[in-house]
Design an enzyme around this catalytic site. Structure first.
Site, PDB file in Angstrom:
ATOM      1  N   TRP A 358      -5.087  72.329 -11.920  1.00  0.00           N
ATOM      2  CA  TRP A 358      -4.331  71.067 -11.924  1.00  0.00           C
ATOM      3  C   TRP A 358      -2.852  71.336 -11.673  1.00  0.00           C
ATOM      4  O   TRP A 358      -2.090  70.437 -11.353  1.00  0.00           O
ATOM      5  CB  TRP A 358      -4.536  70.303 -13.242  1.00  0.00           C
ATOM      6  CG  TRP A 358      -3.803  70.894 -14.439  1.00  0.00           C
ATOM      7  CD1 TRP A 358      -3.924  72.153 -14.919  1.00  0.00           C
ATOM      8  CD2 TRP A 358      -2.841  70.229 -15.270  1.00  0.00           C
ATOM      9  NE1 TRP A 358      -3.111  72.334 -16.016  1.00  0.00           N
ATOM     10  CE2 TRP A 358      -2.435  71.166 -16.268  1.00  0.00           C
ATOM     11  CE3 TRP A 358      -2.297  68.951 -15.299  1.00  0.00           C
ATOM     12  CZ2 TRP A 358      -1.495  70.856 -17.258  1.00  0.00           C
ATOM     13  CZ3 TRP A 358      -1.367  68.646 -16.291  1.00  0.00           C
ATOM     14  CH2 TRP A 358      -0.971  69.595 -17.251  1.00  0.00           C
ATOM     15  N   GLU A 489      -3.624  73.711 -24.891  1.00  0.00           N
ATOM     16  CA  GLU A 489      -4.898  74.403 -25.098  1.00  0.00           C
ATOM     17  C   GLU A 489      -4.996  75.055 -26.479  1.00  0.00           C
ATOM     18  O   GLU A 489      -5.981  75.731 -26.765  1.00  0.00           O
ATOM     19  CB  GLU A 489      -5.107  75.454 -23.990  1.00  0.00           C
ATOM     20  CG  GLU A 489      -5.314  74.820 -22.621  1.00  0.00           C
ATOM     21  CD  GLU A 489      -5.376  75.836 -21.484  1.00  0.00           C
ATOM     22  OE1 GLU A 489      -4.931  76.987 -21.676  1.00  0.00           O
ATOM     23  OE2 GLU A 489      -5.858  75.466 -20.390  1.00  0.00           O
ATOM     24  N   LYS A 602       1.054  74.642 -27.328  1.00  0.00           N
ATOM     25  CA  LYS A 602       1.212  75.641 -26.265  1.00  0.00           C
ATOM     26  C   LYS A 602       2.130  75.129 -25.160  1.00  0.00           C
ATOM     27  O   LYS A 602       2.991  75.836 -24.652  1.00  0.00           O
ATOM     28  CB  LYS A 602      -0.163  75.975 -25.686  1.00  0.00           C
ATOM     29  CG  LYS A 602      -0.119  77.009 -24.573  1.00  0.00           C
ATOM     30  CD  LYS A 602      -1.511  77.219 -23.977  1.00  0.00           C
ATOM     31  CE  LYS A 602      -1.479  78.277 -22.872  1.00  0.00           C
ATOM     32  NZ  LYS A 602      -2.718  78.337 -22.107  1.00  0.00           N
TER      33      LYS A 602
HETATM   34  C1  BGC Z   1      -2.261  76.619 -18.794  1.00  0.00           C
HETATM   35  C2  BGC Z   1      -2.933  75.620 -17.877  1.00  0.00           C
HETATM   36  C3  BGC Z   1      -2.807  76.109 -16.459  1.00  0.00           C
HETATM   37  C4  BGC Z   1      -3.307  77.539 -16.298  1.00  0.00           C
HETATM   38  C5  BGC Z   1      -3.047  78.098 -14.913  1.00  0.00           C
HETATM   39  C6  BGC Z   1      -2.852  77.996 -18.571  1.00  0.00           C
HETATM   40  O1  BGC Z   1      -2.208  78.921 -19.388  1.00  0.00           O
HETATM   41  O2  BGC Z   1      -2.432  76.241 -20.138  1.00  0.00           O
HETATM   42  O3  BGC Z   1      -2.328  74.351 -18.010  1.00  0.00           O
HETATM   43  O4  BGC Z   1      -3.522  75.264 -15.609  1.00  0.00           O
HETATM   44  O5  BGC Z   1      -2.650  78.380 -17.223  1.00  0.00           O
HETATM   45  O6  BGC Z   1      -1.686  78.130 -14.631  1.00  0.00           O
END
Ligand code: BGC
Length: 772
Positions: A358, A489, A602
């Site tokens: 995303w 997350e 996060k």
């Molecule tokens: C982030 C995500 C992101 C992914 C790739 C993760 O650490 O929490 O939002 O899409 O990294 O960059």
């Protein structure tokens, strides 16, 4: 932050000393790319020290069979891996049989330089062999922005204290491996090798999916201006071709090997013509010559910078950093091919599989929308349109019906290839970013045609997904969305994540608007789309309207803030400042269950929503939510600080904005997270651009109009950035006193400064007092 080992320079990244401990970091930082391929800053000559070989061809990947401890139904069968591909830079050098290897030779006068203005990597050094013989090397290379299947190397060797023989071995090697391979296998199978004097080709294919890649090389050698006739010894073996050339050298004279590579993939050519096409690319490159290729490549870079540069006066470290970010974004994606996208590490490492997240829609799209022609952003949208059927299949696998679409969290070809339940199944907010990107594109370009051609179908699929993903809660008397993971997350399986619920109802509302627009303007096309998608307009939209009206958006009346999810206030609320340095980052020091139970965030979550829909909220609301969430946010995703910078700028928290900005802009150059050896944070680089232009520059779009509300960081004398706005190109300068706009195009433009409308005609400038 690691000790800074790179020098500050406005247009260059400069490493002045050979330290093998920094080499893998530099391999990432000094990477080059041209959208079609990318190359880590590995050495041409043999290197026996620690290295991560990385040579990537856009769009070529390997479906590596999933390896998990506890299989859950619905998991994808594979995780796509970006592939370390053919080593086309290889050129071994031997002085009287002894290999030039910076790990064993005595190295002095080492310099490595990345010229970001012209897309050029240069390295020079002196090396002393065990015999005491010394040579000076100057190596330069680029991946042509103009002929994007061509890489060129100029490699000069000067014997400093001897007369004798130097052996050079230009080669192509496809016997490469991925660092990141679930089953410790090599991903490439041999297809064909051809070699002759001063040329060779090698072709290999992926063991699954049958991607074929061919690389061809041509080379010649000059001394001064003189072409040297060569009698090379050729060699070929499986996945490898080389030429060995003995050069009779004189002390103090410089011998330059020009090596040209052509690299083609079966994404673009029939397999039968692949290696001849690669060879044609390499031989044309050699015929045209290094300096001609370099000149046009440099001009192409200057052209890119002309509508994208940012000039920060008064802060050289920030200046270097912003250009570094812009440079790598352009190296990763040029927008010429809608099958390509932007992996979180671009072409600089294997992590994240090189796939699409995303990140593209939420962070990268605004950058390309404002710095390149609209076709680039359009291609990013079309990428998702092409994946719509797969998104519908993906939703079906999870039990959704009627054309509901769930886009993958991670993908190469539209199929989900992430396999952690909380992300694969729960982090569904990604769907919202894909819908939002369509809105973002249309409001900036006014290309409403896009909606009937492609946009509506995607919006419909996503709205249908949301409509089925919510359920009615008798207890609450509301629609609720259960069991999700928001952008943060550090929370899983939560109910009513404000951000996700907000994205859901916004998507449905926007789809309703688009329907009205299509009915009024493209009635026939709309009818055809209704038939194509079996759209029961009245029933489906009635349900959407009901959901929009009755969805749960958790809110705390006392603090007057949106709540990240149900029950958020049950947590022990504490500020991240109360954490000891030794506990951070918490994802490396705390157990996962402790993280989940804590209030620590996060990355921007509620605030991500307030950023997207800033125009719906007043400043007090932004401020209250920022004051509540920022202290609890640990910014352990590189995507986080930028959103906070923008909101902090909006609410007048200049110092906070600047402090957070530093974390994003020099994240990789200064290796804040001690992981730059794995690759760069390409997608968060777009966030850095957003911080400067949308944060400090205060650019935002409200009701399809361009607005500015700047806030210049204290240490900066001025900030200047260039953006494309519809047909105009605007150079915006903010200094201590004035906000000035120079329109360097043939089209006039309208903008708002602090809500006051201004028109700027073609090729003219205007200046407004900041205090106005
Ligand atoms: C982030 C995500 C992101 C992914 C790739 C993760 O650490 O929490 O939002 O899409 O990294 O960059």
């Amino acid at each position: 932050m690691e000790k800074r080992y790179l020098e500050i320079d406005e247009w260059k990244i400069v490493e002045k000393e050979w330290n093998p401990d920094n080499h893998m970091k530099s391999e990432s930082i000094f990477s080059i790319g041209n959208g079609r391929m990318g190359q880590r800053a590995n050495f041409e000559e043999n290197y026996s020290g620690k290295t991560l070989q990385g040579s990537y061809v856009a769009g070529v990947y390997y479906p590596d069979k999933t390896k998990v401890g506890w299989w859950k139904n619905g998991y994808p069968e594979y995780f796509a891996k970006v592939l370390n591909s053919v080593n086309w830079i290889g050129m071994d050098v031997k002085v009287e049989g002894e290999s030039l290897d910076l790990n064993t030779c005595k190295v002095s006068e080492f310099t490595r330089e990345l010229d970001m203005q012209h897309g050029l990597l240069t390295r020079s050094f002196e090396a002393e062999f065990s015999t005491g013989k010394r040579i000076r090397v100057e190596a330069q290379r680029f991946l042509s922005l103009v002929a994007d299947e061509v890489g060129a190397i100029s490699y000069s060797i000067t014997p400093l204290n001897f007369v004798g023989t130097i052996t050079v071995v230009p080669y192509l090697d496809f016997d490469v491996e991925n660092h990141d391979a679930n089953w410790e296998e090599k991903f490439w199978a041999p297809v064909e090798e051809k070699v002759a004097a001063q040329k060779g080709t090698v072709t290999a294919k992926t063991k699954k999916l049958d991607f074929h890649v061919s690389a061809a090389m041509r080379f010649e050698v000059y001394e001064g201006g003189n072409h040297i006739t060569l009698y090379p010894e050729t060699e070929k073996r499986e996945k490898f071709v080389s030429n060995t050339v003995d050069l009779k050298v004189e002390q103090g004279k410089t011998y330059t090997i020009y090596k040209y590579a052509g690299i083609t993939s079966s994404m673009n050519y029939a397999v039968a013509t692949l290696s001849t096409t690669a060879d044609e690319r390499a031989s044309t490159a050699m015929r045209r010559g290094y300096s001609t290729l370099l000149e046009e490549h440099k001009n192409a870079w200057l052209e890119k910078w002309s509508t994208a540069d940012i000039v920060i006066d008064g802060d050289p470290a920030a200046q270097q950093a912003i250009r570094f970010n812009i440079f790598h974004l352009f190296q990763t994606f040029t927008g010429v091919d809608p099958r390509l996208n932007i992996g979180p590490k671009g072409f600089t490492g294997e992590k994240y599989g090189g796939s699409t997240y995303w990140d593209t829609e939420a962070y990268c799209l605004p950058f390309y929308l404002s710095t390149t022609g609209p076709e680039v952003a359009r291609n990013l949208l079309i990428y998702r349109y092409k994946h719509l059927n797969k998104a519908i299949e993906n939703a079906q696998k999870l039990g959704f019906t009627n054309g509901a679409a769930l886009y993958p969290m991670v993908t190469m070809n539209g199929e989900e290839c992430h396999n952690e339940w909380e992300i694969t199944f729960e982090e569904i907010h990604r769907n919202g970013a894909i819908a939002y990107a369509i809105y973002n594109y249309v409001r900036q370009t006014l290309d409403r045609e896009y909606l009937q051609e492609y946009g509506f179908e995607v919006l419909l699929g996503i709205s249908r997904f949301w409509a089925q993903r919510v359920n009615w809660s008798e207890a609450k008397g509301k629609f609720v969305m259960l069991g999700v993971t928001g952008p943060n997350e550090y929370e899983n399986n939560i109910n009513n994540n404000f951000y996700t619920n907000k994205m859901a109802i916004w998507t449905m509302g926007y789809t309703l608007e688009v329907i009205e627009y299509l009915k009024a303007n493209h009635a026939d096309k709309y009818e055809a789309l209704v038939a194509k998608t079996n759209f029961d307009e009245s029933t489906e939209t009635a349900h959407w309207s009901n959901v929009i009206e009755k969805i749960e958006l958790p809110f705390d009346e006392k603090r007057e803030v949106y709540l990240q999810q149900d029950g958020f206030l049950d947590k022990e609320l504490r500020s991240a400042d109360s954490l000891d340095d030794s506990e951070r980052p918490i994802n490396q020091h705390w157990s996962w269950d402790r993280i989940l139970r804590s209030c620590f965030i996060k990355q921007a979550d509620v605030l991500q929503g307030l950023y997207f829909f800033e125009h719906e909220y007043d400043l007090d609301t932004l401020k209250r939510n920022f004051d509540f969430y920022e202290p609890m946010t640990v910014h352990e995703s590189s995507l986080s600080p930028c959103v906070h910078v923008i909101l902090a700028s909006r609410i007048g928290y200049g110092e906070k904005a600047y402090e957070l900005y530093l974390r994003t802009s020099r994240l990789d150059i200064d290796d804040y997270n001690r992981e730059v050896h794995e690759g760069l944070h390409i997608t968060s680089m777009a966030g850095t651009w957003m911080s400067v232009v949308q944060g400090f520059g205060g650019m935002k779009i409200v009701d399809e109009k361009l607005h500015f509300e700047p806030l210049l960081p204290e240490g900066w004398n001025s900030l200047n950035f260039t953006i494309r706005w519809r047909d105009a190109v605007l150079k915006v300068t903010i200094d201590g006193d004035n906000f000035s706009v120079e329109n360097v195009s043939e089209a006039s433009a309208e903008f708002y400064f602090k809500n006051e409308a201004h028109t700027i005609s073609a090729n003219s400038s205007t200046s407004i007092a900041l205090s106005a």
